[in-house]
Design a protein around this motif. Structure first.
Motif, mmCIF file in Angstrom:
data_model
loop_
_atom_site.group_PDB
_atom_site.id
_atom_site.type_symbol
_atom_site.label_atom_id
_atom_site.label_comp_id
_atom_site.label_asym_id
_atom_site.label_seq_id
_atom_site.Cartn_x
_atom_site.Cartn_y
_atom_site.Cartn_z
ATOM 1 N N VAL A 4 42.939 2.465 22.938
ATOM 2 C CA VAL A 4 42.725 3.552 21.972
ATOM 3 C C VAL A 4 42.793 4.901 22.685
ATOM 4 C CG1 VAL A 4 41.079 4.594 20.362
ATOM 5 C CG2 VAL A 4 41.361 2.103 20.420
ATOM 6 N N LEU A 5 42.189 4.973 23.878
ATOM 7 C CA LEU A 5 42.180 6.236 24.616
ATOM 8 C C LEU A 5 43.567 6.629 25.111
ATOM 9 C CD1 LEU A 5 38.852 5.883 26.623
ATOM 10 C CD2 LEU A 5 39.383 7.605 24.884
ATOM 11 N N LEU A 6 44.437 5.655 25.344
ATOM 12 C CA LEU A 6 45.811 5.994 25.712
ATOM 13 C C LEU A 6 46.498 6.755 24.590
ATOM 14 C CD1 LEU A 6 47.019 2.733 27.511
ATOM 15 C CD2 LEU A 6 46.543 4.972 28.561
ATOM 16 N N ALA A 7 46.143 6.403 23.357
ATOM 17 C CA ALA A 7 46.743 7.093 22.206
ATOM 18 C C ALA A 7 45.988 8.367 21.856
ATOM 19 C CB ALA A 7 46.765 6.152 20.995
ATOM 20 N N PHE A 8 44.658 8.341 22.009
ATOM 21 C CA PHE A 8 43.828 9.491 21.634
ATOM 22 C C PHE A 8 42.843 9.789 22.773
ATOM 23 C CE2 PHE A 8 44.820 7.151 17.700
ATOM 24 C CZ PHE A 8 45.538 8.122 17.014
ATOM 25 N N PRO A 9 43.305 10.459 23.843
ATOM 26 C CA PRO A 9 42.458 10.649 25.038
ATOM 27 C C PRO A 9 41.218 11.498 24.807
ATOM 28 C CG PRO A 9 44.510 11.905 25.206
ATOM 29 C CD PRO A 9 44.666 11.008 24.032
ATOM 30 N N ASN A 10 41.183 12.257 23.736
ATOM 31 C CA ASN A 10 40.024 13.111 23.472
ATOM 32 C C ASN A 10 39.197 12.630 22.283
ATOM 33 O OD1 ASN A 10 40.571 14.912 25.597
ATOM 34 N ND2 ASN A 10 42.049 16.036 24.330
ATOM 35 N N ASP A 11 39.333 11.364 21.948
ATOM 36 C CA ASP A 11 38.546 10.815 20.843
ATOM 37 C C ASP A 11 37.133 10.502 21.359
ATOM 38 O OD1 ASP A 11 39.031 9.262 17.969
ATOM 39 O OD2 ASP A 11 37.439 8.402 19.209
ATOM 40 N N VAL A 12 36.136 11.192 20.840
ATOM 41 C CA VAL A 12 34.764 11.046 21.328
ATOM 42 C C VAL A 12 34.235 9.636 21.101
ATOM 43 C CG1 VAL A 12 32.384 11.838 21.041
ATOM 44 C CG2 VAL A 12 34.260 13.506 21.078
ATOM 45 N N THR A 13 34.541 9.086 19.927
ATOM 46 C CA THR A 13 34.067 7.725 19.626
ATOM 47 C C THR A 13 34.634 6.722 20.628
ATOM 48 O OG1 THR A 13 33.865 8.215 17.269
ATOM 49 C CG2 THR A 13 34.019 5.899 17.896
ATOM 50 N N ALA A 14 35.909 6.871 20.959
ATOM 51 C CA ALA A 14 36.536 5.957 21.921
ATOM 52 C C ALA A 14 35.950 6.149 23.322
ATOM 53 C CB ALA A 14 38.046 6.160 21.936
ATOM 54 N N LEU A 15 35.684 7.396 23.701
ATOM 55 C CA LEU A 15 35.075 7.653 25.007
ATOM 56 C C LEU A 15 33.689 7.006 25.108
ATOM 57 C CD1 LEU A 15 36.077 11.401 25.509
ATOM 58 C CD2 LEU A 15 36.766 9.493 26.975
ATOM 59 N N LEU A 16 32.905 7.158 24.051
ATOM 60 C CA LEU A 16 31.569 6.548 24.048
ATOM 61 C C LEU A 16 31.658 5.024 24.032
ATOM 62 C CD1 LEU A 16 29.658 8.871 21.525
ATOM 63 C CD2 LEU A 16 29.511 8.861 24.020
ATOM 64 N N GLY A 17 32.603 4.499 23.246
ATOM 65 C CA GLY A 17 32.768 3.046 23.187
ATOM 66 C C GLY A 17 33.221 2.471 24.514
ATOM 67 N N TYR A 18 34.194 3.122 25.142
ATOM 68 C CA TYR A 18 34.681 2.648 26.447
ATOM 69 C C TYR A 18 33.577 2.765 27.496
ATOM 70 C CZ TYR A 18 37.788 2.151 30.501
ATOM 71 O OH TYR A 18 38.398 1.746 31.667
ATOM 72 N N GLY A 19 32.867 3.869 27.467
ATOM 73 C CA GLY A 19 31.768 4.051 28.413
ATOM 74 C C GLY A 19 30.690 2.997 28.255
ATOM 75 N N GLU A 20 30.364 2.674 27.015
ATOM 76 C CA GLU A 20 29.321 1.667 26.784
ATOM 77 C C GLU A 20 29.782 0.290 27.248
ATOM 78 O OE1 GLU A 20 25.578 0.290 25.755
ATOM 79 O OE2 GLU A 20 26.366 2.334 26.019
ATOM 80 N N SER A 21 31.065 -0.027 27.044
ATOM 81 C CA SER A 21 31.564 -1.322 27.514
ATOM 82 C C SER A 21 31.518 -1.394 29.043
ATOM 83 C CB SER A 21 32.984 -1.560 27.004
ATOM 84 O OG SER A 21 33.909 -0.654 27.575
ATOM 85 N N LEU A 22 31.749 -0.274 29.711
ATOM 86 C CA LEU A 22 31.628 -0.236 31.172
ATOM 87 C C LEU A 22 30.176 -0.375 31.603
ATOM 88 C CD1 LEU A 22 34.144 2.672 31.961
ATOM 89 C CD2 LEU A 22 34.457 0.243 32.483
ATOM 90 N N ARG A 23 29.280 0.294 30.886
ATOM 91 C CA ARG A 23 27.850 0.212 31.219
ATOM 92 C C ARG A 23 27.345 -1.209 31.087
ATOM 93 N NH1 ARG A 23 22.455 0.813 29.306
ATOM 94 N NH2 ARG A 23 22.990 0.687 27.100
#
Length: 631
Positions: free
Chosen positions: A131-150
């Motif tokens: 998702v971030l590859l398509a929308f690098p500044n999407d806040v929801t995707a950033l939070l979702g990716y960050g949480e999956s890393l956490r």
């Protein structure tokens, strides 16, 4: 009415209508549009979303047949399945939606959220990254990716994503809250608190942030005290309590903050009590290094049973005296086994349970020194400890009353209150809460163990067997902790035959690397005069518990019973190394070296050490005098 050509606006508009349970003319306009555009799967999806929840599943199944190549019916059916808790089936529908949409990021984001619900964090990572590859500044995707890393224990990677989101939405608290959680996971508590404080500047009454900050403050204080090798003090928990107080003021009807405050008070009380007991038993020693471990945060696992994982192995009176041919003192009786007389042979009174008495709460009397007499009684514990524990009980009670529906939250509050009441010697109250928690969460072994320990220490071992240990094992048959507890309690009740020993043996099978269970099983075999079987278990126990005095004491006794004098001497020497305050072991060594191994110089050295440390058995006085005189 949303612009018919605006895809995202329609989705948001319908979401609002659904949440408001709208039934008026605006809904009819959307339904009419679906009829007018019968070949548009998106319009059909929108109309189906406005149906009553019970009707949506059948409608989306119908649409799947009608629009076989469209992702929308699969996305709709996935939502219905998620709502009913059928996550596996929902994920299959999300997979079909992603496949039929040619990896459209919208459907990947939906699948990522479903993977989060199913705790499939690696899969969620993959989807959020796409998702971030398509929308690098999407806040929801950033939070979702960050949480999956956490959740995958990549705290640094998570912080990077959360901080990127924070820059995009500088007025929102959520990203900074997530930064704090990631730092807290990595035990970087000062950084975690700094992030939580930033979030609280933006949203001062954010309840979840305040609870997380309370937990981080307590864990940070505990870690700081541990590194400094000093006991935790009441002042150390002031920041944790302050955050919890703010959370309670913000939402007084929520239970989590009460649990946070209770854990802080309990942790400080235990640390202070352990420091008091250590100082009383070691008046010349520096401040005690005892610091409790990190507490359980609200929403985490339940606190462990009183005393740790299981009642502590050997402590209290020692097992039977070394076998029939103990190294007698010339002209006198054999020295007593450490801790007192040997138990009677089979057929007499039951011996002490392997492992001695259950561990005493840190605010009660000091436990007996393993294998010997009790150390000097500690001075009365400070009133602040007792009062702090009582305040913790009040907080846990507040959490219990604010959890009206049986579930994990109520279990946490009940187990917490059970633990604190155990520390206060309120064993009936402790057992009642633990059993109530066990009714709600029968597969949580800690609830049954808490109940079993409290009933046993409260003088009701028969109830412990009937109400806690056996029902617990029936509910969690693979629990080594519960088999160990049952075996210990059966032994105390006089069942020194196969029932008790078999339960202790089962505990070692289920947890072969747990030295405490090995020690209990080995000592039970030893007390049952099965020394050859006990030996391998005790050897494993000393390997797993190299610094544990009791393991070496029991091993030494067993070697004596088997007439293996050099190994017995080596084991007794290890006791003296592990516990420099040992006294009686020196006279045992003197006797073995003098009479069995014929090493007079070593015998004299240990006899002198025995006398220097205050050993004064009148039966041995003549023998020691003769030894020192070289006779």
């Amino acid at each position: 009415m949303a612009d018919p050509a605006n895809f995202d606006a329609n989705l948001l508009y319908v979401e609002i209508l659904v949440r408001r349970q709208e039934t008026g003319s605006r809904v009819e306009v959307i339904r009419k549009r679906a009829v007018d555009r019968a070949d548009d799967p998106f319009c059909a999806y929108i109309a189906a979303r406005l149906l009553p929840p019970k009707e949506q599943g059948a409608e989306f199944q119908r649409l799947e047949q009608k629009f076989a190549t469209s992702p929308w019916p699969h996305a709709g059916r996935a939502r219905v399945l998620e709502a009913s808790g059928k996550l596996k089936e929902a994920l299959k529908e999300h997979d079909l939606a992603v496949t039929t949409s040619s990896d459209n990021p919208r459907f990947r984001a939906s699948r990522a959220r479903a993977c989060e619900l199913a705790e499939r964090w690696t899969d969620a990572q993959t989807d959020w990254k796409m998702v971030l590859l398509a929308f690098p500044n999407d806040v929801t995707a950033l939070l979702g990716y960050g949480e999956s890393l956490r959740q995958a224990s990549d705290a640094d990677g998570a912080v990077t994503q959360f901080e990127a989101a924070a820059k995009l939405v500088p007025t929102e608290a959520e990203p900074r809250y997530r930064v704090g959680l990631a730092h807290s996971d990595a035990k970087r508590y000062p950084e975690a608190l700094a992030a939580f404080d930033q979030a609280l500047l933006l949203e001062p009454n954010a309840y979840d942030v305040l609870c997380a900050a309370s937990t981080a403050a307590l864990r940070g204080a505990s870690l700081e005290a541990l590194v400094a090798k000093r006991p935790l003090a009441a002042k150390d928990i002031v920041p944790a309590v302050a955050y919890a107080d703010r959370a309670i003021a913000a939402l007084p009807d929520r239970p989590g903050a009460y649990i946070s405050r209770a854990v802080a008070r309990e942790t400080a009380a235990v640390g202070m009590a352990e420091s008091e007991a250590f100082a009383a038993a070691n008046p010349q020693a520096p401040a005690a290094p005892a610091v409790p471990g990190s507490p359980v945060p609200p929403g985490g696992d339940a606190p462990k049973a009183p005393g740790g994982d299981a009642p502590k192995a050997p402590g209290g009176d020692a097992p039977k005296a070394p076998g029939g041919d103990a190294p007698k003192a010339p002209g006198g009786d054999a020295p007593k086994a450490p801790g007192g007389d040997a138990p009677k042979a089979p057929g007499g009174d039951a011996p002490k349970a392997p492992g001695g008495d259950a561990p005493k709460a840190p605010v009660g009397d000091a436990p007996k020194a393993p294998g010997g007499d009790a150390p000097p009684a500690p001075a009365p514990v400070a009133e602040t400890v007792d009062s702090m524990l009582k305040l913790a009980v009040e907080d846990y009670t507040a959490a219990v009353t604010r959890n009206p529906i049986p579930g994990p939250g109520l279990v946490r509050a009940l187990v917490g209150r059970s633990h604190v009441n155990f520390l206060l010697d309120s064993f009936d109250d402790s057992a009642a809460d633990a059993l109530r928690a066990a009714d709600i969460a029968p597969t949580e072994e800690g609830t049954w163990a808490n109940a079993g320990d409290a009933l046993t220490l409260g003088g009701k071992p028969e109830d412990a067997v009937k109400k806690a240990w056996r029902p617990g094992i029936k509910a969690v048959p693979s629990s080594a902790r519960l088999h160990h507890g049952l075996g210990m309690t059966l032994w105390r009740l006089g069942a020194k035959g196969s029932d008790a020993i078999n339960e202790l043996k089962e505990a070692t099978k289920l947890a072969p690397s747990e030295g405490r269970y090995r020690l209990s099983y080995g000592e039970a075999l030893y007390q049952a005069y099965r020394e050859k079987e006990a030996l391998p278990e005790l050897l494993q126990a000393t390997g797993l518990r190299e610094k544990d005095r009791e393991s070496w004491v029991c091993l030494a006794h067993t070697y004596v019973a088997l007439h293996r004098w050099q190994e017995a001497a080596d084991a007794y020497e290890k006791v003296c190394e592990v516990d420099p305050k040992s006294v009686e072991e020196h006279i045992y060594l003197a006797i073995i070296y003098a009479d069995r191994l014929k090493l007079k110089d070593k015998a004299k050295a240990h006899a002198q050490k025995y006398a220097d440390m205050g050993g004064a058995d009148p039966l041995l006085a003549g023998w020691i005098e003769a030894l020192m005189a070289g006779k």
